[in-house]
Design a protein around this motif. Structure first.
Motif, PDB file in Angstrom:
ATOM      1  N   LEU A 165       0.873  -1.324   0.054  1.00  0.00           N
ATOM      2  CA  LEU A 165      -0.173  -0.031   0.127  1.00  0.00           C
ATOM      3  C   LEU A 165       0.915   1.268  -0.037  1.00  0.00           C
ATOM      4  O   LEU A 165       0.678   2.416  -0.686  1.00  0.00           O
ATOM      5  N   THR A 166       1.882   1.219   0.711  1.00  0.00           N
ATOM      6  CA  THR A 166       2.705   2.280   0.886  1.00  0.00           C
ATOM      7  C   THR A 166       3.639   2.643  -0.445  1.00  0.00           C
ATOM      8  O   THR A 166       3.594   3.915  -0.856  1.00  0.00           O
ATOM      9  N   ASP A 167       3.972   1.523  -0.974  1.00  0.00           N
ATOM     10  CA  ASP A 167       4.830   1.623  -2.110  1.00  0.00           C
ATOM     11  C   ASP A 167       4.107   2.499  -3.400  1.00  0.00           C
ATOM     12  O   ASP A 167       4.222   3.074  -4.293  1.00  0.00           O
ATOM     13  N   LEU A 168       2.599   1.814  -3.409  1.00  0.00           N
ATOM     14  CA  LEU A 168       1.664   2.200  -4.399  1.00  0.00           C
ATOM     15  C   LEU A 168       1.210   3.725  -4.282  1.00  0.00           C
ATOM     16  O   LEU A 168       0.454   4.153  -5.237  1.00  0.00           O
ATOM     17  N   TRP A 169       1.038   3.849  -3.030  1.00  0.00           N
ATOM     18  CA  TRP A 169       0.127   5.398  -2.818  1.00  0.00           C
ATOM     19  C   TRP A 169       0.440   6.451  -3.471  1.00  0.00           C
ATOM     20  O   TRP A 169      -0.497   7.331  -3.847  1.00  0.00           O
ATOM     21  N   PRO A 170       1.539   6.757  -3.843  1.00  0.00           N
ATOM     22  CA  PRO A 170       2.217   7.885  -4.715  1.00  0.00           C
ATOM     23  C   PRO A 170       1.445   7.937  -6.231  1.00  0.00           C
ATOM     24  O   PRO A 170       1.487   8.754  -6.798  1.00  0.00           O
ATOM     25  N   TYR A 171       1.073   6.661  -6.590  1.00  0.00           N
ATOM     26  CA  TYR A 171       0.391   6.568  -7.639  1.00  0.00           C
ATOM     27  C   TYR A 171      -0.904   7.066  -7.628  1.00  0.00           C
ATOM     28  O   TYR A 171      -1.825   6.950  -9.059  1.00  0.00           O
ATOM     29  N   VAL A 172      -1.764   7.152  -6.568  1.00  0.00           N
ATOM     30  CA  VAL A 172      -3.038   7.486  -6.399  1.00  0.00           C
ATOM     31  C   VAL A 172      -3.626   8.845  -7.066  1.00  0.00           C
ATOM     32  O   VAL A 172      -4.493   9.130  -7.687  1.00  0.00           O
ATOM     33  N   PRO A 173      -2.686   9.902  -6.545  1.00  0.00           N
ATOM     34  CA  PRO A 173      -3.231  11.269  -6.861  1.00  0.00           C
ATOM     35  C   PRO A 173      -3.469  11.547  -8.567  1.00  0.00           C
ATOM     36  O   PRO A 173      -4.513  12.010  -9.062  1.00  0.00           O
ATOM     37  N   GLU A 174      -2.669  10.903  -9.356  1.00  0.00           N
ATOM     38  CA  GLU A 174      -2.613  10.760 -10.696  1.00  0.00           C
ATOM     39  C   GLU A 174      -4.007  10.541 -11.245  1.00  0.00           C
ATOM     40  O   GLU A 174      -4.558  11.037 -12.196  1.00  0.00           O
ATOM     41  N   LEU A 175      -4.653   9.420 -10.657  1.00  0.00           N
ATOM     42  CA  LEU A 175      -6.158   8.998 -11.173  1.00  0.00           C
ATOM     43  C   LEU A 175      -7.070  10.070 -11.141  1.00  0.00           C
ATOM     44  O   LEU A 175      -8.118   9.819 -11.827  1.00  0.00           O
ATOM     45  N   PHE A 176      -6.784  11.013 -10.150  1.00  0.00           N
ATOM     46  CA  PHE A 176      -7.788  12.173 -10.006  1.00  0.00           C
ATOM     47  C   PHE A 176      -7.598  13.460 -10.455  1.00  0.00           C
ATOM     48  O   PHE A 176      -8.177  14.447 -10.197  1.00  0.00           O
ATOM     49  N   GLU A 177      -6.224  13.535 -11.153  1.00  0.00           N
ATOM     50  CA  GLU A 177      -5.972  14.837 -11.819  1.00  0.00           C
ATOM     51  C   GLU A 177      -6.793  14.934 -13.018  1.00  0.00           C
ATOM     52  O   GLU A 177      -6.866  14.228 -14.103  1.00  0.00           O
ATOM     53  N   ALA A 178      -7.497  16.158 -13.214  1.00  0.00           N
ATOM     54  CA  ALA A 178      -8.406  16.328 -14.300  1.00  0.00           C
ATOM     55  C   ALA A 178      -7.391  17.258 -15.027  1.00  0.00           C
ATOM     56  O   ALA A 178      -6.719  18.266 -14.764  1.00  0.00           O
ATOM     57  N   ASP A 179      -7.438  17.145 -16.445  1.00  0.00           N
ATOM     58  CA  ASP A 179      -6.841  18.083 -17.459  1.00  0.00           C
ATOM     59  C   ASP A 179      -8.092  18.575 -18.346  1.00  0.00           C
ATOM     60  O   ASP A 179      -9.281  18.556 -18.122  1.00  0.00           O
ATOM     61  N   ASP A 180      -7.715  19.413 -19.279  1.00  0.00           N
ATOM     62  CA  ASP A 180      -8.682  20.074 -20.199  1.00  0.00           C
ATOM     63  C   ASP A 180      -9.619  19.068 -20.982  1.00  0.00           C
ATOM     64  O   ASP A 180     -10.913  19.443 -21.206  1.00  0.00           O
ATOM     65  N   LEU A 181      -9.072  18.069 -21.325  1.00  0.00           N
ATOM     66  CA  LEU A 181      -9.802  17.004 -21.968  1.00  0.00           C
ATOM     67  C   LEU A 181     -10.763  16.611 -21.006  1.00  0.00           C
ATOM     68  O   LEU A 181     -12.103  16.394 -21.263  1.00  0.00           O
ATOM     69  N   ASP A 182     -10.421  16.199 -19.967  1.00  0.00           N
ATOM     70  CA  ASP A 182     -11.412  15.493 -18.957  1.00  0.00           C
ATOM     71  C   ASP A 182     -12.536  16.737 -18.591  1.00  0.00           C
ATOM     72  O   ASP A 182     -13.670  16.318 -18.647  1.00  0.00           O
ATOM     73  N   ARG A 183     -12.164  17.919 -18.556  1.00  0.00           N
ATOM     74  CA  ARG A 183     -13.250  18.806 -18.051  1.00  0.00           C
ATOM     75  C   ARG A 183     -14.143  19.087 -19.493  1.00  0.00           C
ATOM     76  O   ARG A 183     -15.429  19.156 -19.173  1.00  0.00           O
ATOM     77  N   GLU A 184     -13.630  18.973 -20.694  1.00  0.00           N
ATOM     78  CA  GLU A 184     -14.267  19.089 -21.672  1.00  0.00           C
ATOM     79  C   GLU A 184     -15.466  18.002 -21.823  1.00  0.00           C
ATOM     80  O   GLU A 184     -16.427  18.343 -22.154  1.00  0.00           O
ATOM     81  N   VAL A 185     -14.940  16.926 -21.804  1.00  0.00           N
ATOM     82  CA  VAL A 185     -15.960  15.839 -22.051  1.00  0.00           C
ATOM     83  C   VAL A 185     -17.043  15.583 -20.798  1.00  0.00           C
ATOM     84  O   VAL A 185     -18.043  15.230 -21.235  1.00  0.00           O
ATOM     85  N   ALA A 186     -16.589  16.135 -19.826  1.00  0.00           N
ATOM     86  CA  ALA A 186     -17.647  16.052 -18.741  1.00  0.00           C
ATOM     87  C   ALA A 186     -18.456  17.188 -18.929  1.00  0.00           C
ATOM     88  O   ALA A 186     -19.707  17.062 -18.682  1.00  0.00           O
ATOM     89  N   ALA A 187     -18.149  18.356 -19.352  1.00  0.00           N
ATOM     90  CA  ALA A 187     -18.858  19.459 -19.580  1.00  0.00           C
ATOM     91  C   ALA A 187     -20.021  19.147 -20.508  1.00  0.00           C
ATOM     92  O   ALA A 187     -21.211  19.509 -20.442  1.00  0.00           O
ATOM     93  N   SER A 188     -19.434  18.630 -21.453  1.00  0.00           N
ATOM     94  CA  SER A 188     -20.361  18.194 -22.637  1.00  0.00           C
ATOM     95  C   SER A 188     -21.591  17.166 -22.177  1.00  0.00           C
ATOM     96  O   SER A 188     -22.457  16.879 -22.987  1.00  0.00           O
TER      97      SER A 188
END
Lengths: 256, 95
Positions: A165-188
């Motif tokens: 769990l400790t080794d993998l935890w640093p990879y968690v935040p990336e799952l929830f990082e939104a970029d412009d594409l995420d926001r665009e498809v969500a908004a539509s």
């Protein structure tokens, strides 16, 4: 960053497909090597579920972008830097606790993702999401039950589960990082903004960790940020990794 | 995690409404919950299933194979116990 497809919806679906493709292949590495026959079949089922989701997502992406490519082109005929999966799914299988911890974290993210995507304004995508949500909910339960037994098991299994769990935890935040594409498809109304999924993820993971007597690791800089930072520093002074002589990737994804 | 130390479970699956649970096989699992999940993964991969039962194999009381003759042989000669001496009218159809 250039998009993987001319159609933003297709580019976004390809990201989801990339994640399930890579994780699905990781699962197949367990075949004939799992701790028990029963678990060998369970892990094979998981791999098949994930690769099945990939096929559906890629096929819909190809339809949306106009049908010039097919699922095989997307799965096998792209260069390595073109895959947009989160780094979590690439992490090696390690021991059984490592694989179960990785799967718990991914399923706790993917289950609310597909539940939310089931109300996409694209009926085809909504259908894929409905089926995928059911599959991932089972993966979440299975990985969660194993983490509970490993965490609340022997001293050795507890230590291995906590280390995973400790080794993998640093990879968690990336799952929830939104970029412009995420926001665009969500908004539509087509897609989902991943930053909205963190609450559901934490609720599912916290519940398992409490029952598993495991500690939630402290938040840290995301692995993506650290990797990008490291690569850019190295790439400015050396085109290859000194210890292993592998070529170093620049931030743009090109081989140096 | 050796299989010798892991309890054995018998698996029963009900494929459709109206059918009884049928014994489909056995598996090893540490506890009831994991046995149920393993049964789902191992025995319901290729078709529809409505329900699964798992039972600890140790909870099953079995007849002794060496007493087979005493237990079951006497019924072989009592053909009148089979309901095969009735004429079934065509109108009844499949029974």
């Amino acid at each position: 960053m250039t998009l993987a497809s001319s159609d933003p919806r297709a580019a976004w679906l390809m990201r989801l497909g990339d994640a399930s493709l890579i994780l699905g292949h990781r699962m197949t590495e367990w075949l004939s090597r799992a701790p028990t026959l029963e678990e060998d079949i369970a892990l094979a089922n998981f791999g098949l579920d994930l690769i099945g989701q990939t096929r559906a997502l890629y096929t819909r992406a190809c339809e949306l972008e106009g049908g010039t490519r097919d699922e095989t082109d997307l799965a096998y005929r792209r260069a390595e830097p073109d895959y947009r999966n989160p780094l979590l799914v690439e992490q090696p299988n390690g021991n059984f606790a490592d694989t179960m911890a990785r799967h718990l974290l991914f399923a706790a993210y993917a289950t609310p993702l597909y539940e939310s995507l089931a109300s996409s304004n694209d009926a085809e995508t909504a259908g894929i999401a409905t089926r995928s949500a059911r599959e991932m909910a089972y993966h979440l339960r299975h990985a969660g039950e194993w983490m509970i037994r490993l965490g609340d098991g022997t001293a050795e299994s507890h230590a291995k589960a906590q280390a995973a769990l400790t080794d993998l935890w640093p990879y968690v935040p990336e799952l929830f990082e939104a970029d412009d594409l995420d926001r665009e498809v969500a908004a539509s109304g087509f897609g989902v903004d991943p930053s909205t999924l963190r609450g559901a993820f934490d609720a599912a993971v916290d519940d398992v960790l409490a029952r598993a007597t495991l500690k939630k690791p402290a938040a840290s800089a995301s692995a993506a940020e650290r990797e990008a930072g490291t690569a850019s520093i190295s790439a400015t002074c050396s085109p290859s990794c000194r210890p292993c002589s592998a070529p170093i990737r620049t931030q743009g994804g090109e081989r140096g | 995690m050796t299989e010798a130390a892991t309890p054995l479970w018998e698996v029963f699956v009900r494929p459709r409404n109206g059918l009884a649970h049928r014994h489909v096989g056995s598996l090893h699992a540490h506890d009831a919950k994991m046995a149920l999940q393993a049964a789902r993964d191992v025995y319901t991969r290729r078709g529809e299933t409505l329900s699964i039962w798992v039972v600890p194999s140790s909870a099953i009381v079995a007849s002794d194979p060496s007493e087979k003759d005493m237990m079951f042989e006497p019924t072989a000669t009592k053909i009148y116990r089979h309901p095969t001496f009735y004429e079934v009218p065509d109108e009844v159809g499949h029974m």
